[in-house]
Structures are given as C-alpha cells and as structure tokens.
Design a protein around this motif. Structure first.
Motif, PDB file in Angstrom:
ATOM      1  N   ILE A 111       9.591   0.891  -4.430  1.00 48.96           N
ATOM      2  CA  ILE A 111      10.991   1.112  -4.826  1.00 48.96           C
ATOM      3  C   ILE A 111      11.890   0.486  -4.096  1.00 48.96           C
ATOM      4  N   ASN A 112      11.762  -0.345  -2.867  1.00 49.74           N
ATOM      5  CA  ASN A 112      12.212  -1.445  -2.248  1.00 49.74           C
ATOM      6  C   ASN A 112      12.387  -2.491  -2.945  1.00 49.74           C
ATOM      7  N   GLN A 113      11.143  -2.823  -3.719  1.00 43.41           N
ATOM      8  CA  GLN A 113      11.222  -4.061  -4.657  1.00 43.41           C
ATOM      9  C   GLN A 113      12.182  -3.646  -5.767  1.00 43.41           C
ATOM     10  N   GLN A 114      12.437  -2.633  -6.398  1.00 44.54           N
ATOM     11  CA  GLN A 114      13.318  -2.350  -7.420  1.00 44.54           C
ATOM     12  C   GLN A 114      14.797  -2.428  -6.881  1.00 44.54           C
ATOM     13  N   VAL A 115      14.744  -2.000  -5.635  1.00 44.58           N
ATOM     14  CA  VAL A 115      16.369  -2.165  -5.126  1.00 44.58           C
ATOM     15  C   VAL A 115      16.869  -3.532  -4.979  1.00 44.58           C
ATOM     16  N   ASP A 210      21.790  -3.263   1.869  1.00 44.86           N
ATOM     17  CA  ASP A 210      23.105  -2.932   1.292  1.00 44.86           C
ATOM     18  C   ASP A 210      23.659  -4.180   0.622  1.00 44.86           C
ATOM     19  N   ALA A 211      24.210  -4.110  -0.625  1.00 42.35           N
ATOM     20  CA  ALA A 211      24.477  -5.345  -1.412  1.00 42.35           C
ATOM     21  C   ALA A 211      25.397  -6.181  -0.823  1.00 42.35           C
ATOM     22  N   GLY A 212      26.410  -5.822  -0.007  1.00 39.45           N
ATOM     23  CA  GLY A 212      27.429  -6.823   0.747  1.00 39.45           C
ATOM     24  C   GLY A 212      26.808  -7.432   1.931  1.00 39.45           C
ATOM     25  N   VAL A 269      14.707   3.661  -9.698  1.00 39.95           N
ATOM     26  CA  VAL A 269      14.222   4.036  -8.172  1.00 39.95           C
ATOM     27  C   VAL A 269      13.976   5.497  -7.898  1.00 39.95           C
ATOM     28  N   LEU A 270      14.863   6.258  -8.729  1.00 39.51           N
ATOM     29  CA  LEU A 270      14.506   7.670  -8.318  1.00 39.51           C
ATOM     30  C   LEU A 270      13.087   8.128  -8.906  1.00 39.51           C
ATOM     31  N   THR A 308      14.168   6.224   2.681  1.00 36.59           N
ATOM     32  CA  THR A 308      15.268   5.593   3.366  1.00 36.59           C
ATOM     33  C   THR A 308      16.000   4.915   2.126  1.00 36.59           C
ATOM     34  N   SER A 309      15.367   4.342   1.376  1.00 34.11           N
ATOM     35  CA  SER A 309      15.941   3.261   0.148  1.00 34.11           C
ATOM     36  C   SER A 309      16.486   4.217  -1.082  1.00 34.11           C
TER      37      SER A 309
END
Length: 359
Positions: A111-115, A210-212, A269-270, A308-309
């Motif tokens: 999931i973290n990989q995909q995010v 976070d993207a920012g 991710v979901l 968390t993700s």
C-alpha cells in the motif's frame, strides 16, 4: 473514423519499407485539445538516416536500443513547448511534464508503495524502481545509477538504518556514497529525525506521506525550487505515544485530499487493503497459537503502516496497541486485541466498499 494520436513512436524501417506514411502520420489530428496535430518520435537504427528521414527534426529522432532517460527527454522535448513554455508553473497540483531523474523506493508495504509511486508519477517522475528490503536496495545500487533513495526504516531482511550504513561505506560503480537518502518512518516520534540524520540519511518524512512534504524534500535534494505542490496538509505533530483516538473508522475525504484527488490511486490502495486484511487476521491467530510474539509484532507494525496510509484510524490505533502488547509477550491481551482488530477491520472494510461505489 480517423484515428488520432498525441505522440506516435515509429520504427524508421517501417517508413523505409513503405508500410507507414510519415507525412500522413504527421497530419493526423491530435486526441488532445492542447495540440493541433499528432507528433512523431522516430526510432532509428543509428545516427545515419536515409534521404527521406534527414529532413526530420533531430530532436524527434531516437536511436535503438531505447534507454529510458533518452525516451523521457525526447518526449519532454516535443511536448514541452506546447505545454509549459520556458518554465513550469510553480505550485501546480499535478506536473504536466516529465522528469528524467531516477528514484529508488525502498519500501516493503504494497500500500505504501502504491501511495508513493502515485505521488511521484503525478509529479512527473517516470523512472522509479522499487526494492522490498534493504538488501534489494543494495543490489539495485550495484546495477544502475539513481538520483535519490526513499528509504523505509522498518523492512525485513535488512532495515533502513543498516542499508544506509552499508551505502555510506560502500564504493559503488554507478552511485556515490553520498547519494541523497530520505528516511520514511511510520510515526513522527520524538528523536526519530535526529536518529535518521545521525545514521547518514539526508532528510526525514513521517507517514502517511503527504505530496506537499515529499515535493518540498525532493526540491531541496534535486536543487529544483520549481518542484512543489500546493496541498492542504498540516504539520505532523511529534509524539511519543499511540495515535490519537479516532472518531471514525475511515475517512475517504482526507485520503482523497492527501492523494491529490486521484480517484484511481485511492481505488488501488483501498482494494489492496481490502484484499490483504483478512489474511493478516488469520496469520495473527496462527502466530498467537505458536506464541511467536516477534512475528506478531512485525505483522502488527506492517498492518499499522497500511492503515495509516489509507486513513483507517481505528485499525491503526488497535494495531499500534497490538504491537506494544507483543513486545511485552502479553498473550491474554494479544488474544483480545486480535479479535477486536478483526471486528474493526470488518467495519472499516465495509465503509471502504461503500466509499468505492461513490468514487
């Protein structure tokens, strides 16, 4: 109907053999409103071209065998005048140009990989390689050059700290010892940033990513002030305790906001979380019977990171509690927490499925 293309990649041998009419391809309409005509990228066998090819713009020629950087640069060359002009706009939500830098993502959680992959791709990064642990990271660095490493701290086989120490003391053919490393940690715990910097890492980001925040860090490391995102994100508080009590099981609006309103990425991710969660509960029950508290702790940590993700706050909270109980080998409490986790997981998945139907 006339077929339309934005960019066509054509082998020059097909042009020479008369199987493709280059002039016709250049006059086809574009599928996008941004361009008037299709643009052609010609794949050549070498530097020399025949008379019918020589008049073609040099920037639209690409030699075989194709290398990623050359392809990315060529595509950017042909589209950049129409899209971004001389410089990209500062603060856009999504970058509309391609970046040639190479990024190595060391992360074991799917999931973290995909995010992270989704965020990087939206920024224009296309050359991204994923390593599932520290050892794979070292192997990747031996094979090819990278510009930045995004390093998860808690990985199997070799964790992020050990991998960083190895990188800082190894002479690689393709990468310097000083290659920038960004630490990715599960929580913004007090002292984590200092620990990461002392281990030889250059920057530090707390999950959920976070993207920012990621754009700001990469802007510094890649020396590119134009690489930035305008996102509604709040500074992560540094704590030493468990996550704050959640008021709801799942917040799709926050997840969408953090993932740049990218509905496809949210769906990805979901669906991973929904698919993998039942097997995690079964594994926890099996490990409890075996009294394998170390493995329970690792799996609880992995589940906490995934929760968390995807903004599954209650699952995150219970998984954190299970992780702490496993460190104390508290079998009775662990059994109760696993069942509580199962109930909350089912409730959360139900809410996620409902959210997916509305995306």
């Amino acid at each position: 109907p006339i077929t339309c293309y934005d960019i066509s990649l054509i082998d020059e041998q097909l042009v020479r053999a008369g199987k493709v009419d280059l002039d016709e391809m250049l006059t086809l309409p574009s599928c996008s409103d941004t361009y008037r005509n299709n643009r052609v990228l010609l794949l050549t066998r070498g530097k020399k071209s025949g008379p019918d090819i020589e008049v073609y713009s040099q920037k639209n020629l690409l030699s075989n065998p194709i290398k990623f950087k050359a392809l990315a640069d060529s595509v950017q060359d042909i589209i950049s005048p129409q899209i971004i002009g001389a410089t990209p706009e500062i603060g856009v939500t999504k970058q509309h140009y391609y970046r040639s830098e190479s990024i190595l993502l060391a992360e074991d959680n799917p999931i973290n990989q995909q995010v992270v992959l989704g965020i990087l791709e939206s920024m224009g990064f296309l050359d991204i390689e994923v390593a599932n642990n520290g050892l794979e990271t070292i192997h990747s660095l031996r094979k090819r050059p990278f510009d930045v490493i995004l390093m998860d701290i808690s990985m199997p086989i070799m964790d992020g700290f050990e991998a960083t120490r190895c990188i800082r003391t190894t002479q690689f053919v393709h990468n310097p010892k000083s290659i920038p490393i960004v630490a990715l940690t599960a929580h913004a715990l007090k002292g984590d940033r200092e620990k990461c910097l002392q281990a030889g890492m250059d920057e530090y980001l707390a999950k959920p990513i976070d993207a920012g925040d990621l754009a700001a860090v990469l802007a510094v490391l890649l020396k590119d002030p134009l690489l930035t995102y305008q996102t509604q994100h709040t500074e992560k508080k540094i704590t030493e305790t468990e996550p704050n009590a959640a008021t709801s099981s799942f917040d799709c609006n926050i997840l969408l906001q953090r993932l740049m309103d990218d509905q496809q990425l949210v769906e990805r991710v979901l669906n991973i979380f929904i698919t993998e969660s039942p097997s995690h509960i079964s594994s926890l029950r099996k490990l409890l019977k075996e009294k394998n508290f170390i493995a329970i702790e690792r799996l609880a940590h992995k589940l906490k990171g995934a929760a968390t993700s995807v903004e599954a706050k209650r699952v995150e909270q219970i998984a954190f509690k299970l992780e702490q109980q496993s460190k104390a080998s508290d079998e009775h409490s662990i059994r109760q927490t696993v069942e509580r986790l199962n109930d909350e997981m089912n409730n959360t998945i139900s809410q996620m499925n409902a959210a997916l139907t509305c995306l």
